[in-house]
Design a protein around this motif. Sequence first.
Motif, PDB file in Angstrom:
ATOM      1  N   UNK A  92       0.823  -0.995  -0.123  1.00 25.84           N
ATOM      2  CA  UNK A  92      -0.159   0.180   0.157  1.00 25.84           C
ATOM      3  C   UNK A  92       0.926   1.230  -0.588  1.00 25.84           C
ATOM      4  N   UNK A  93       0.484   2.480  -0.490  1.00 25.76           N
ATOM      5  CA  UNK A  93       0.766   3.704  -0.772  1.00 25.76           C
ATOM      6  C   UNK A  93       0.715   4.242   0.483  1.00 25.76           C
ATOM      7  N   UNK A  94       1.240   5.286   1.721  1.00 20.76           N
ATOM      8  CA  UNK A  94       0.544   5.876   2.309  1.00 20.76           C
ATOM      9  C   UNK A  94       1.560   7.629   1.748  1.00 20.76           C
ATOM     10  N   UNK A  95       1.365   8.188   1.914  1.00 18.63           N
ATOM     11  CA  UNK A  95       1.657   9.459   0.985  1.00 18.63           C
ATOM     12  C   UNK A  95       1.706  10.770   2.463  1.00 18.63           C
ATOM     13  N   UNK A 154       2.786  -5.307   3.853  1.00 20.80           N
ATOM     14  CA  UNK A 154       2.366  -5.570   4.970  1.00 20.80           C
ATOM     15  C   UNK A 154       1.945  -6.852   5.684  1.00 20.80           C
ATOM     16  N   UNK A 155       1.833  -7.677   6.078  1.00 18.69           N
ATOM     17  CA  UNK A 155       1.478  -8.959   6.177  1.00 18.69           C
ATOM     18  C   UNK A 155       0.059  -9.165   5.871  1.00 18.69           C
ATOM     19  N   UNK A 168       1.393   9.027  -5.178  1.00 16.38           N
ATOM     20  CA  UNK A 168       0.225   8.369  -3.967  1.00 16.38           C
ATOM     21  C   UNK A 168      -1.005   7.510  -3.946  1.00 16.38           C
ATOM     22  N   UNK A 169      -1.322   7.313  -4.816  1.00 16.67           N
ATOM     23  CA  UNK A 169      -2.065   6.176  -5.274  1.00 16.67           C
ATOM     24  C   UNK A 169      -1.578   4.807  -4.489  1.00 16.67           C
TER      25      UNK A 169
END
Lengths: 638, 246
Positions: free
Chosen positions: A255-258, A270-271, A413-414
């Motif tokens: 996952x992307x985290x901005x 992540x698991x 970002x997405x």
Amino acid sequence: MRVISKEDFAEFVNALIKDKSLNVIGVKAKGDKFAFGPLESASELRLDYDVTLLPPKKYFFPQRETLVTYDVTTGFAVPKAEEVKPLVIIGVHPYDIVALLHMDEIFKETKSDPYYFEKRNASIIIGINIQNMSKYCFAPQMGCAVIDYGYDLMLTDLGNRYAINIGHAKGEELLNKYAKNVTTALARDIQLVGQKKREILNMSKQKFDFSPELIPELLSKTYEKSGFWEKHSEKCLACGSCVLVCPTCYCFDVKDSTDLSLERGERIRTWDGCLLEDFAKIASGENFRPTRPTRYRHRYFKKGKYLYDRFGFISCVGCGRCSSNCLPDIANPVKLFNDMYHETKSLGVEITPAAEPSVEIQTEGNIDYVPKLATIVKKVSMTANETLFEIKLDDGSELGHKPGQFVEVSVFGIGEAPISVSSSPTKKGTFELCVRKLGNVTTKLHTLKEGDKVGIRGPFGNGFDYEFLKGKDLLFVAGGLGIAPLRSLFNYVLDNREKYGRVILLYGCKEPRELLFSEEMLALAKRDDVEFKPTVNWCPENEVWTGNIGVITTLIPQVSFDPESTYAVVCGPPIMYKFVIHDLKDRNLPDDHIILSLERRMKCGVGKCGHCQINQIYVCKDGPVFNYSKIKGVPEAL
Amino acid sequence: MAKPKVAFFDFAGCEGDQLQVANLEEELLDLLGQVEVVSFREVMKEHSDNYDIAFIEGSCTRLQDEERLKQIRKTAKLVVAIGSCATIGGINSLRNDKDLDDVRKTVYGEDARLFDSYAARPIDAVIPVDAYVHGCPITKDEFLSVVKSLLLGKKPDIPTYPVCVECKKNENVCAFERGQYCVGPVTRAGCNSCCVNEGTICWGCRGLVDNPNENSEKEVLIKYGLTVDDAINKFKLYFGWQERKR
């Protein structure tokens, strides 16, 4: 074998802790349970533990890990490397060591995962023979309770002293450098260790009523057993506890985290777990394993059959964590397999061990999770929801794809989404992606303009065997967006027209306004070396349509082809395959003349994350192109 | 591009979720670099009816509230429900299976007739909601994550799996193993199992997951020692509205 007194062992551990160039981990108490954690003193060590909450894999494949950083202005990069200190893990039980060896093989298959091996290669494993066994543990039955390999040092508690088996030079060096008063084991100590090991083999309270080597075969006979999986999973909470605590589970999500600048951020692994509801769900909303019984079954098959067929080992070491963490108590493999065995036997079915699988593991190079920066050079809107993007890699290189392969497209970002390449490799300099606005990535992609940047990884997957198809007659069957991957082969064939036989394209979509590549289709209609038949499911009153009306299968009776020389290449929505295949077979087309391109949630693209798995197959790596004869027996495929 | 205008509204609730926003501290300045707050009565006097994103806290508990909600929906481009009362009906819904007149008398005494009331409900029972920030109270991290997603044009990433997933990743000793009774196995994750991390239980403030196995969870609660009534009450605390709807 060596021997060290417990006092000197404590000194050894304290000397390791004192050396700040090492990261010393050990088993410590956590409430009434135990967990691996950083040691501050040897006195914290609890080598008498039964089982830890989480296995030590968390140090090599952490719950949360940054794979890539991004910055709108500079692109994608490998995260700034933290200094990887050699990790010394003290007190690993043999089953967890075997599990790490499983993880090693999984993370290096095809391509190595650099994040895993960076930490794994810098680790020193000090094992300990089991002193107390969790009541759910069945490691002895899995052959994982005592081992002679996989560790650097292996301890056995002999009362006032530890016997130490040296498994690797790294372990011996550690002893030489940090331990005092290590002596060579006497005969009685060697004998005692042997006795302890034999005792361990009898410690388990869990018993299989049959030999566990029958597990793969038992599973094969139970896949479609009516009611079996429903009965066992009725109480399943789909909470994922069984897979999250498993020492051999390796599925992950990305996952992307901005950050709040909205311009910089991290791509985080992540698991994840195949028991969780959305695990096999794709952007269109289709969920390929929507029910609890199907996901519950997948877990057992993955451990006992799919990984066995691929790697030659049953991917369960008998630690019992899944059972002890399952609140409704339905995750105990021993209970389940015993029930499976008795039910199968009661039907009078003979169960013999499956033939040993032929394991061919190849590994070459590292996985690159960092996308290449690329530019949208052209954007052509094709329908209300579909756009053709022409993309150029910024480093000037060619994508170098085969028809039918896909890329992972990153939007800043997405996140990242798998998209099949729509252009033929004969088109140089740029490549094309035909994208439907569906999920987060594709929706945002539609808002980007020519000149905007995206990230590209790949190409991935096997692609169409366009060499093999030379000289053959080709019947393309495309439903809706299924034309996108087929076009890469279709255009390749047109660019090498003399090398192929007849070319027929059947193309259907819901209504005329959804027709993709309409201009190219118009041009096709004028060619005399291509037979082109379009259809729409319906035509609204205010639109004009002179072609066929009806679903795609209504076109099949309208073309004549020679089943001997014709190969059908099919791609469309999941629902379409069954009907098209049925009608093609009705026309005597042999199974191995039907070639399909399938869609799943191809998250990592490199056969690791587990999301795109169809039974034993990884769509991202083994596919997305399949010969029907090879997957017709794969129940989750079609 | 002009910064989106943001407004906060409260209905039946404790305003604890807005307090979480007001307490963002260092991140608040970064956030104000991206949005313009035009209405937020907990921290400012000014008010404007010109806004793009409406954050709504609290449940809808009377007919008059519906009009106000519809007005907000008409004005805002995006409506975000924040906190359990707004997202799932919250603890306000506890009263829904009691006699409403009794409830009003208990709360307002002789003046009960002056206070209109109906079954407490989440915001999306009245108007369409575009995004949810679950929790009682919401967490700052998730609030920021949802805001960032909305600003980026992304669907906020709200887990469909239960709290157990985060609990396992955090290597907590299971609350049941500690002799406690927890509804984490059916509660939507996203809180990073914050309550269990601190040694307590999950009360279910983020509501049920999309497809909870409620019977199995109730059986587990009873197996570990709760009475049937207590197990049912465990579900009522936060799941009342959702259970009624199911």
